[in-house]
Motif scaffolding. Structure first.
Motif, mmCIF file in Angstrom:
data_model
loop_
_atom_site.group_PDB
_atom_site.id
_atom_site.type_symbol
_atom_site.label_atom_id
_atom_site.label_comp_id
_atom_site.label_asym_id
_atom_site.label_seq_id
_atom_site.Cartn_x
_atom_site.Cartn_y
_atom_site.Cartn_z
ATOM 1 N N THR A 70 30.606 67.576 4.203
ATOM 2 C CA THR A 70 30.980 68.491 3.121
ATOM 3 C C THR A 70 29.989 69.640 3.105
ATOM 4 O O THR A 70 28.783 69.428 3.000
ATOM 5 C CB THR A 70 30.961 67.777 1.753
ATOM 6 N N VAL A 72 28.683 72.655 1.008
ATOM 7 C CA VAL A 72 28.698 73.114 -0.379
ATOM 8 C C VAL A 72 27.935 74.429 -0.486
ATOM 9 O O VAL A 72 26.869 74.596 0.093
ATOM 10 C CB VAL A 72 28.132 72.046 -1.350
ATOM 11 N N GLU A 129 34.922 69.469 5.058
ATOM 12 C CA GLU A 129 35.546 70.052 3.880
ATOM 13 C C GLU A 129 34.547 71.021 3.273
ATOM 14 O O GLU A 129 33.347 70.919 3.520
ATOM 15 C CB GLU A 129 35.960 68.986 2.865
ATOM 16 N N MET A 131 33.218 73.202 -0.306
ATOM 17 C CA MET A 131 33.165 73.134 -1.759
ATOM 18 C C MET A 131 32.409 74.361 -2.256
ATOM 19 O O MET A 131 31.305 74.644 -1.790
ATOM 20 C CB MET A 131 32.427 71.848 -2.154
ATOM 21 N N ALA A 144 27.189 67.693 -7.486
ATOM 22 C CA ALA A 144 28.191 67.473 -6.438
ATOM 23 C C ALA A 144 27.890 66.200 -5.660
ATOM 24 O O ALA A 144 28.796 65.439 -5.304
ATOM 25 C CB ALA A 144 28.240 68.676 -5.495
ATOM 26 N N THR A 148 30.674 63.180 -5.621
ATOM 27 C CA THR A 148 31.375 62.884 -4.369
ATOM 28 C C THR A 148 30.838 61.644 -3.655
ATOM 29 O O THR A 148 31.374 61.254 -2.629
ATOM 30 C CB THR A 148 31.317 64.086 -3.407
#
Length: 194
Positions: A70, A72, A129, A131, A144, A148
């Motif tokens: 992820t 971010v 992904e 964010m 976060a 998550t």
């Protein structure tokens, strides 16, 4: 078949395995990398993709799912102030709405940031992904992480000295103290593993 004692002290049975069998049985991790426009955050991303590849990348030849990386990025809260022209020296808070030209520039910058980061991840077959959050970066990153349930947070270090870090604060220091998972801080000189 061999019998050995593992680190806990229990007898377990194991068969001779090849390196691919070993990699196949490794737990796939959820890793979060905090990125911004700095070179140090991209060094941290490259380090994570290179060194954690076994636990985050998919293996299409074996059909094994990969972990999840992820990315971010946090936009600091935009605050507009009005400074009176009279004799008072204090500023008056006006609004937190972002002016349209500034919002568009921020969106374009974020798009370029993620495009660059996703190119790095695609080359290593890492499921990724993105964010985007808004607020104080250090607090939002920790939130976060908690929401998550990531296994590892990776951040870059700006390389501030002790005095500057004490006055300016450090996202990596804050996250090291407050994140609800292990954190890896990549120093600027360690980013490239070539």
């Amino acid at each position: 078949m061999e019998t050995y004692v593992d680190a806990i002290g229990e007898d377990t049975a194991a068969t001779t395995t090849t390196e691919t069998d070993t990699n196949k049985n490794k737990k796939k991790l959820k890793v979060m990398v905090a990125i911004d426009e700095s070179k140090n955050s991209f060094d941290a991303l490259e380090w994570a993709v290179d060194h954690l590849r076994v636990v985050i990348s998919a293996e299409p030849e074996t059909g094994q799912e990969g972990g999840l990386l992820t990315l971010v990025h946090v936009h600091p809260t935009y605050l507009q102030y009005i400074y009176p022209s009279g004799g008072t020296a204090s500023a008056v808070y006006a609004t937190d709405s972002v002016p349209e030209p500034m919002r568009k520039a921020r969106e374009e910058s974020t798009t370029n940031l993620f495009t660059r980061a996703l190119e790095i991840c695609r080359g290593k077959m890492v499921k990724t992904e993105t964010m985007i959050l808004e607020g104080d970066p250090k607090e939002m990153i920790c939130q976060a992480v908690e929401q998550t349930h990531v296994d590892l947070l990776v951040v870059g270090s700006r390389g501030l000295g002790m005095i500057k870090r004490a006055f300016l604060g450090s996202v990596s220091d804050y996250c090291a103290q407050h994140a609800k998972c292990p954190i890896l801080i990549v120093r600027p000189s360690l980013g490239k593993s070539k």
